[in-house]
Enzyme design. Structure first.
Site, short mmCIF file in Angstrom:
data_model
loop_
_atom_site.label_atom_id
_atom_site.label_comp_id
_atom_site.label_asym_id
_atom_site.label_seq_id
_atom_site.Cartn_x
_atom_site.Cartn_y
_atom_site.Cartn_z
N LYS A 13 0.83 -1.21 0.00
CA LYS A 13 0.00 0.00 0.00
C LYS A 13 0.86 1.26 0.00
CE LYS A 13 -2.11 -1.03 3.90
NZ LYS A 13 -1.56 -2.34 4.27
N ARG A 88 -9.43 0.59 9.01
CA ARG A 88 -8.91 -0.74 9.32
C ARG A 88 -9.95 -1.61 10.00
NH1 ARG A 88 -3.35 -0.10 8.95
NH2 ARG A 88 -2.02 -1.44 10.11
N ARG A 127 11.86 -6.67 5.68
CA ARG A 127 11.70 -5.22 5.57
C ARG A 127 12.50 -4.48 6.65
NH1 ARG A 127 5.78 -2.84 4.42
NH2 ARG A 127 5.36 -2.79 6.64
N ARG A 162 11.39 -2.71 12.51
CA ARG A 162 10.38 -2.16 13.41
C ARG A 162 10.03 -3.18 14.49
NH1 ARG A 162 5.96 -0.18 9.15
NH2 ARG A 162 4.68 -1.36 10.60
N ARG A 173 -0.25 -9.35 13.47
CA ARG A 173 -0.80 -8.33 12.56
C ARG A 173 -1.61 -8.97 11.44
NH1 ARG A 173 4.41 -5.73 10.92
NH2 ARG A 173 3.27 -4.50 9.40
P1 ADP Z 1 1.13 -2.30 8.36
O1 ADP Z 1 2.43 -2.53 7.76
O2 ADP Z 1 0.71 -3.31 9.39
O3 ADP Z 1 0.06 -1.95 7.37
P2 ADP Z 1 0.97 0.39 9.47
O4 ADP Z 1 2.23 1.15 9.33
O5 ADP Z 1 -0.18 0.74 8.60
O6 ADP Z 1 1.38 -1.12 9.33
O7 ADP Z 1 0.47 0.43 10.98
C1 ADP Z 1 1.30 0.07 12.06
C2 ADP Z 1 0.48 -0.07 13.33
O8 ADP Z 1 -0.18 1.17 13.63
C3 ADP Z 1 -0.64 -1.09 13.25
O9 ADP Z 1 -0.19 -2.39 13.54
C4 ADP Z 1 -1.61 -0.56 14.30
O10 ADP Z 1 -1.17 -0.85 15.61
C5 ADP Z 1 -1.50 0.94 14.13
N1 ADP Z 1 -2.49 1.47 13.15
C6 ADP Z 1 -2.22 2.06 11.95
N2 ADP Z 1 -3.35 2.43 11.32
C7 ADP Z 1 -4.37 2.07 12.13
C8 ADP Z 1 -5.78 2.17 12.06
N3 ADP Z 1 -6.39 2.72 11.00
N4 ADP Z 1 -6.52 1.68 13.09
C9 ADP Z 1 -5.93 1.13 14.17
N5 ADP Z 1 -4.61 0.99 14.31
C10 ADP Z 1 -3.82 1.46 13.32
#
Ligand code: ADP
Ligand code: ZN
Length: 215
Positions: A13, A88, A127, A162, A173
């Site tokens: 994404k 999400r 990553r 991370r 996740r």
């Molecule tokens: P990913 O690589 O899992 O898509 P992101 O960088 O989008 O990771 O998000 C990292 C973390 O931030 C998630 O695991 C969650 O804890 C939190 N997070 C991000 N966006 C949201 C959201 N829209 N709702 C709830 N938690 C979120």
């Protein structure tokens, strides 16, 4: 363009969002980046979010909606936006629908990026991310390694894994994605906005989004 990018962690994404930003100046809004910035800066939001994030859990909907309500009203969103990592959950999607109608904004589409699980797992464990919050450049130890083992090519900061990219947090996740986020596919299908794109190459995903939008 006004688009939601949907897809499992590691589906690409963020990469697709960056390509689209370069293409037409629409702004990428990544709730993950906003939250990581808040954690690094030690703000009250960051303090509240950190525990959830490190475990691979979702941050509560109310915190996320507060962030997004403000963010979507900033000037740079007028040109268009690419939502990366938001919504999400079904409650977030429902709240977003209300918020957009209040702001008089119409979505162009929801791009569901569908990538096989083995590809996702391989990508996530390899990553690495630049530790500089202003930069957050993403690397991959196999396909796009940082300089000298662990230095960011853009800003020279150390490149790290991370906390939520350990094997344990990654499986958490992915499970969270399947349980809480995958239902959004049906939600946006009903809204008539969904386009599913099977693609492991970000360039192909980009081309399909552009052709679906006739741009
Ligand atoms: P990913 O690589 O899992 O898509 P992101 O960088 O989008 O990771 O998000 C990292 C973390 O931030 C998630 O695991 C969650 O804890 C939190 N997070 C991000 N966006 C949201 C959201 N829209 N709702 C709830 N938690 C979120
Ligand atoms: Zn950097």
């Amino acid at each position: 363009m006004k688009i939601i990018l949907l897809g499992a962690p590691g589906a690409g994404k963020g990469t697709v969002a960056k390509l689209l930003t370069a293409y037409d100046g629409s702004v990428q809004i990544s709730t993950g980046d906003i939250l990581r910035g808040a954690v690094k800066a030690g703000t009250p939001l960051g303090k509240e979010a950190q525990g959830y994030m490190d475990r691979g859990d979702l941050v509560p909907d109310s915190l996320i909606m507060g962030i997004m309500e403000q963010r979507l009203q900033e000037d740079d969103c007028k040109k268009g936006f690419l939502l990366d990592g938001f919504p999400r959950t079904i409650p977030q999607a429902e709240e977003l629908k209300k918020l957009l109608s209040k702001l008089g904004i119409k979505l162009d589409m929801v791009a569901n990026i569908d990538v096989p699980r083995d590809v996702i797992l391989d990508r996530l464990t390899t990553r690495r991310t630049c530790s500089n919050v202003e930069c957050q450049e993403i690397y991959n130890i196999k396909s796009n390694p940082p300089a000298d083992g662990d230095k960011c090519k853009k800003c020279g900061s150390v490149v790290i894994q991370r906390a939520d990219e350990t094997e344990e947090a990654i499986s958490k996740r992915l499970a969270t994605y399947n349980e809480k986020t995958a239902p959004l596919v049906g939600f946006y299908e009903k809204e008539g906005l969904l386009k599913t794109i099977k693609g492991t190459s970000s360039e192909v995903v980009l081309a399909e989004i552009k052709s679906a939008l006739n741009v």
